[in-house]
Write an enzyme that holds these catalytic residues in place. Structure first.
Site, PDB file in Angstrom:
ATOM      1  NE  ARG A 237       2.098  -3.389 -15.215  1.00 21.36           N
ATOM      2  CZ  ARG A 237       2.221  -4.697 -15.090  1.00 21.36           C
ATOM      3  NH1 ARG A 237       1.547  -5.343 -14.136  1.00 21.36           N
ATOM      4  NH2 ARG A 237       2.967  -5.385 -15.922  1.00 21.36           N
TER       5      ARG A 237
ATOM      6  CG  ASP B 124     -10.848  -7.732  19.431  1.00 21.97           C
ATOM      7  OD1 ASP B 124     -10.634  -8.059  18.247  1.00 21.97           O
ATOM      8  OD2 ASP B 124     -10.022  -7.119  20.127  1.00 21.97           O
TER       9      ASP B 124
ATOM     10  CD  GLU C  96     -12.793  -4.334  19.505  1.00 25.35           C
ATOM     11  OE1 GLU C  96     -12.432  -4.570  18.338  1.00 25.35           O
ATOM     12  OE2 GLU C  96     -12.175  -3.590  20.287  1.00 25.35           O
TER      13      GLU C  96
ATOM     14  CE  LYS D 205      -7.373  -4.672  11.069  1.00 21.74           C
ATOM     15  NZ  LYS D 205      -6.969  -5.811  11.914  1.00 21.74           N
TER      16      LYS D 205
ATOM     17  CE  LYS E 251     -12.631  -2.703  16.270  1.00 30.38           C
ATOM     18  NZ  LYS E 251     -11.765  -2.385  15.115  1.00 30.38           N
TER      19      LYS E 251
END
Length: 286
Positions: free
Chosen positions: A103, A225, A203, A138, A170
């Site tokens: 698995r 962005d 950013e 992410k 950011k």
């Protein structure tokens, strides 16, 4: 493919041991109860889908961690184009060990192959441009190593691995710091104070913010962005090659080619790792 710095023997061992502990607990009681300890058998990894294979090398490490005497014969390498009916490898040895490893091997390879397949597809849409495809942070907690590795196998480029190997300012960093200049200058002072050498990326949300970055300087890359293609082209013209440019934010299969055509150097796509379909495959006794 050159192995990335994060893919160390120690990191692989830590990931595999943690994943096996999660799955096995105090024992694989299904295999222990149904299969004689001395039984030996073999199985092969059957591909039931089309795409790019990833995780075959990792599978070898998993089998060895479960049972060092398992013998794996590789037929297809990571990065190979696969189709329904292909056999990636065979494994032979103690039947209990094969079942215990099954698995984890499948969970890793199915998801890794899905990421590599998606990466290769989006990469193909950048043909004829200079843009390179980047991943993001992410990722699935505790599975980043495998997901970043899969992007490389699919032909993409890893962005920073974590918060420790690059400074990315950011929108929230900029807002909390009081503005572009304040955020950059504070980061530069931090690096000087701590003796670190880390690249700084900023950013930006508007052309005015891009201009502010140019005025301060001392950074590695500018992120653009959620800018429409027309605005991206203006940003490319404004920067005029002084810093690499990365387009980011909601870029999809339908828009990536147009974004690449604006002249940006990089395109980051979080969906490479957070929104993919795993490839179908199974480990079959034969």
């Amino acid at each position: 493919m050159q192995m990335p710095s994060y893919l160390t023997p120690e990191a692989l061992d830590t990931f595999i041991r943690s994943a096996l502990a999660e799955d096995i607990g105090d024992g694989d009681h299904s295999a222990l109860s149904a299969i004689p300890a001395e039984a030996r058998n073999r199985a092969h990894l059957l591909i039931k889908d089309e795409g790019v294979l990833a995780g075959a090398e990792l599978a070898h490490h998993i089998f060895r961690a479960v049972d060092a005497e398992l013998q794996v014969e590789q037929r297809l390498a990571d990065g190979a184009l696969v189709k329904h009916g292909d056999i990636a490898f065979t494994v032979e040895g103690r039947a209990q060990s094969i079942l215990t490893a099954e698995r984890l091997v499948l969970n890793c390879m199915q998801r890794m192959s899905g990421i590599a397949t998606r990466t290769a597809h989006l990469n193909s849409l950048l043909a004829g441009t200079k843009a390179r495809l980047l991943d993001t942070r992410k990722t699935t907690p505790n599975f980043r190593l495998c997901e970043k590795w899969s992007v490389l196998i699919g032909g993409g480029v890893n962005h920073r691995y974590g918060l420790f190997d690059m400074i990315i300012l950011k929108d929230n960093h900029v807002d909390y710091a009081g503005g572009i200049r304040q955020a950059i200058e504070a980061s530069q002072a931090y690096l000087t104070r701590t003796g670190r050498e880390l690249p700084i990326e900023v950013e930006t949300r508007t052309l005015a913010e891009v201009q502010q970055v140019l005025e301060v300087g001392g950074i590695e890359r500018i992120m653009l962005d959620n800018m429409a293609p027309a605005l991206l082209r203006e940003a490319v013209a404004l920067v005029a090659g002084r810093f690499p440019l990365e387009a980011s934010g909601g870029i999809t299969e339908e828009t990536i080619a147009e974004v690449a055509a604006t002249g940006v150097d990089y395109i980051s796509v979080g969906a490479l790792t957070h929104s993919i379909r795993s490839l179908d495959m199974s480990l079959k006794a034969f």
